[in-house]
Design a protein around this motif. Structure first.
Motif, PDB file in Angstrom:
ATOM      1  N   UNK A 119      15.175  -3.504   2.791  1.00 33.72           N
ATOM      2  CA  UNK A 119      14.423  -4.692   3.178  1.00 33.72           C
ATOM      3  C   UNK A 119      15.302  -5.923   3.297  1.00 33.72           C
ATOM      4  N   UNK A 120      16.115  -6.223   2.291  1.00 32.51           N
ATOM      5  CA  UNK A 120      16.986  -7.397   2.337  1.00 32.51           C
ATOM      6  C   UNK A 120      17.989  -7.303   3.480  1.00 32.51           C
TER       7      UNK A 120
ATOM      8  N   UNK B  20      12.898  -9.474  10.531  1.00 33.37           N
ATOM      9  CA  UNK B  20      11.965 -10.200   9.675  1.00 33.37           C
ATOM     10  C   UNK B  20      10.738  -9.353   9.352  1.00 33.37           C
ATOM     11  N   UNK B  21      10.212  -8.675  10.376  1.00 35.21           N
ATOM     12  CA  UNK B  21       9.017  -7.857  10.169  1.00 35.21           C
ATOM     13  C   UNK B  21       9.283  -6.718   9.186  1.00 35.21           C
ATOM     14  N   UNK B  22      10.359  -5.979   9.428  1.00 36.29           N
ATOM     15  CA  UNK B  22      10.640  -4.822   8.587  1.00 36.29           C
ATOM     16  C   UNK B  22      11.118  -5.243   7.195  1.00 36.29           C
ATOM     17  N   UNK B  23      11.837  -6.380   7.107  1.00 32.12           N
ATOM     18  CA  UNK B  23      12.246  -6.875   5.790  1.00 32.12           C
ATOM     19  C   UNK B  23      11.028  -7.231   4.950  1.00 32.12           C
ATOM     20  N   UNK B  24      10.060  -7.912   5.552  1.00 28.79           N
ATOM     21  CA  UNK B  24       8.843  -8.256   4.817  1.00 28.79           C
ATOM     22  C   UNK B  24       8.165  -7.002   4.280  1.00 28.79           C
ATOM     23  N   UNK B  25       8.066  -5.987   5.131  1.00 30.69           N
ATOM     24  CA  UNK B  25       7.396  -4.760   4.710  1.00 30.69           C
ATOM     25  C   UNK B  25       8.139  -4.022   3.613  1.00 30.69           C
TER      26      UNK B  25
ATOM     27  N   UNK C 265       8.406  -5.584   0.180  1.00 26.01           N
ATOM     28  CA  UNK C 265       7.150  -5.353  -0.534  1.00 26.01           C
ATOM     29  C   UNK C 265       7.072  -3.924  -1.067  1.00 26.01           C
ATOM     30  N   UNK C 266       7.564  -2.962  -0.296  1.00 25.59           N
ATOM     31  CA  UNK C 266       7.619  -1.578  -0.763  1.00 25.59           C
ATOM     32  C   UNK C 266       8.471  -1.486  -2.029  1.00 25.59           C
ATOM     33  N   UNK C 267       9.648  -2.141  -1.999  1.00 26.25           N
ATOM     34  CA  UNK C 267      10.556  -2.090  -3.144  1.00 26.25           C
ATOM     35  C   UNK C 267       9.940  -2.752  -4.370  1.00 26.25           C
ATOM     36  N   UNK C 268       9.364  -3.933  -4.178  1.00 28.17           N
ATOM     37  CA  UNK C 268       8.772  -4.644  -5.309  1.00 28.17           C
ATOM     38  C   UNK C 268       7.632  -3.844  -5.916  1.00 28.17           C
TER      39      UNK C 268
ATOM     40  N   UNK D  24       0.825  -1.205   0.000  1.00 26.91           N
ATOM     41  CA  UNK D  24       0.000   0.000   0.000  1.00 26.91           C
ATOM     42  C   UNK D  24       0.864   1.262   0.000  1.00 26.91           C
ATOM     43  N   UNK D  25       1.945   1.213   0.736  1.00 26.88           N
ATOM     44  CA  UNK D  25       2.868   2.334   0.856  1.00 26.88           C
ATOM     45  C   UNK D  25       3.732   2.432  -0.401  1.00 26.88           C
ATOM     46  N   UNK D  26       4.169   1.277  -0.916  1.00 24.53           N
ATOM     47  CA  UNK D  26       5.065   1.256  -2.062  1.00 24.53           C
ATOM     48  C   UNK D  26       4.430   1.761  -3.344  1.00 24.53           C
ATOM     49  N   UNK D  27       3.106   1.651  -3.478  1.00 20.26           N
ATOM     50  CA  UNK D  27       2.463   2.094  -4.719  1.00 20.26           C
ATOM     51  C   UNK D  27       2.585   3.605  -4.918  1.00 20.26           C
ATOM     52  N   UNK D  28       2.914   4.332  -3.843  1.00 20.40           N
ATOM     53  CA  UNK D  28       2.982   5.787  -3.935  1.00 20.40           C
ATOM     54  C   UNK D  28       4.388   6.338  -4.133  1.00 20.40           C
ATOM     55  N   UNK D  29       5.427   5.542  -3.854  1.00 20.78           N
ATOM     56  CA  UNK D  29       6.769   6.108  -3.697  1.00 20.78           C
ATOM     57  C   UNK D  29       7.312   6.732  -4.981  1.00 20.78           C
ATOM     58  N   UNK D  30       6.943   6.216  -6.105  1.00 17.69           N
ATOM     59  CA  UNK D  30       7.359   6.830  -7.367  1.00 17.69           C
ATOM     60  C   UNK D  30       6.258   7.687  -7.960  1.00 17.69           C
ATOM     61  N   UNK D  31       5.030   7.162  -7.954  1.00 16.97           N
ATOM     62  CA  UNK D  31       3.972   7.744  -8.783  1.00 16.97           C
ATOM     63  C   UNK D  31       3.474   9.089  -8.257  1.00 16.97           C
TER      64      UNK D  31
END
Length: 396
Positions: free
Chosen positions: A256-257, A116-121, A124-127, A1-8
């Motif tokens: 994330x990684x 683990x929690x922040x990597x998952x998030x 997903x933001x990066x992808x 949800x957060x990642x969809x905004x970072x570029x657009x």
């Protein structure tokens, strides 16, 4: 949800809504950060009172209209409204998942759990940033990039409702057998602190809690710059949308990684060295962004920025878990995240005003200086919170 905004959204503000002032562009981050900070604080209190799962489900219900508002927005006010809802969603859901993992993992592996929690998030933001960059380059800024958000909101609500179990009783069990540090440093942090006392301890009284809170605020001040202004800096230098999207994705991807390693590393080496070293690396990376003039240099800079953030982000959360009493740990996490995500508000105002007055490079240099100063403050004020001699499963 957060990642969809970072570029657009920064490009949408410039190209479709005609916003030319950087402070105007950053209003969506200000709205997001302010509501997320308040929701973080509320999530801690509500999850102690009603349980973790109801708060998580409520956060995902609030997310459902967000992508639709972004798709249909006829004016910038709609985008602001969508980000108010997104801030509420992120504050309630992400705070709750942090608290739930701390509930489950016990004192000896908090760093691993937060990694683990922040990597998952952030993976997903990066992808999602990369996917929306591809969709924007191929189909335009709207509506296709935001179709992903519709799927994310439905999946988040479905998983939270059907798959997640309540964890509050794990914290209550730990509180019943909790023992303080052998050196007596946490003797004043007993189970009976009220909300006002928890706010005071986490904000300014307790050295490690308050240093972590303020370092978190500076981190998200920096992230607000990376989210709102760096895409405009890269695009203004003539990079195509696809390359801007790649740079926007590289930073959270490394972030994330890296957290898969750094969270667990802090369980071995302690929290303080990773926080100080990570903030210094962030400051160096931002200086490289300001000095750079080409895609390869900026790619190296955002990789370093992601690595520095990976060192800092899960480690600060683990620090809060180390120090706060299990009886009010969820509320301390909420206060910490109130400060941390307040950094989006400060960053939007400070970076936007400096960029409007002196240019984007000046804003980047200012945030690099603040980040380096924060590293010095943590080195001076914070003590080491992780007892490396604690055996797995034993109380700390």
């Amino acid at each position: 949800m957060y990642g969809q905004e970072r570029l657009v959204l920064p490009l949408l503000a410039r190209d479709e809504f005609g916003l030319t002032a950087y402070t105007g562009v950053l209003t969506f981050i200000l709205a997001f950060g302010a509501t997320k900070a308040i929701a973080n604080y509320a999530a801690g209190t509500l999850s102690d009172r009603y349980g973790r799962k109801p708060v998580l489900v409520a956060g995902w219900l609030i997310a459902l209209p967000v992508p639709l508002l972004l798709i249909w927005a006829p004016g910038w006010g709609w985008v602001i409204a969508a980000n108010v809802l997104l801030g509420l969603n992120q504050g309630l859901t992400w705070s709750t998942t942090v608290v739930m993992k701390i509930d489950l993992v016990g004192p000896s592996r908090r760093g691993l759990a937060m990694g683990l929690n922040e990597a998952a998030g952030y993976l997903a933001v990066a992808a999602t940033a990369m996917a929306t960059g591809y969709l924007a380059a191929r189909h335009g800024l709207r509506p296709e990039p935001f179709y992903l958000g519709i799927a994310f909101a439905a999946l988040g609500l479905g998983l939270s409702t059907l798959a997640v179990r309540e964890t509050r009783d794990h914290a209550r069990l730990e509180a019943a057998s909790h023992a303080g540090r052998a050196d007596g440093r946490h003797a004043h942090l007993h189970a009976e602190l009220n909300n006002r006392e928890i706010l005071a301890q986490t904000s300014y009284r307790e050295p490690a809690l308050s240093a972590a809170s303020h370092a978190g605020m500076v981190n998200n001040l920096m992230d607000g710059l990376a989210w709102g202004l760096l895409p405009l800096l890269f695009a203004g230098a003539g990079l195509p949308v696809a390359q801007v999207g790649l740079l926007a994705a590289l930073y959270p991807a490394v972030w994330g990684l890296g957290q898969l390693l750094t969270g667990a590393l802090s369980d071995r080496t302690g929290r303080k060295p990773l926080i100080v070293g990570g903030q210094l690396l962030q400051g160096l990376a931002l200086a490289l962004v300001a000095l750079g003039e080409s895609f390869p240099v900026w790619a190296v800079a955002v990789v370093l920025l992601g690595a520095g953030t990976a060192l800092v982000y899960p480690t600060l959360l683990a620090t809060i878990g180390d120090v706060a009493h299990p009886a009010w740990r969820a509320r301390a996490v909420g206060v910490y995240r109130l400060w941390r995500d307040g950094g989006f508000v400060v960053g939007a105002l400070v970076a936007g005003l400096i960029a409007d007055a002196y240019g984007l490079d000046a804003a980047v240099w200012a945030v690099a200086t603040l980040t380096t100063a924060s590293a010095v403050a943590v080195a001076t004020r914070m003590y080491e919170t992780h007892n490396r001699a604690t055996s797995p499963g034993s109380p700390q």
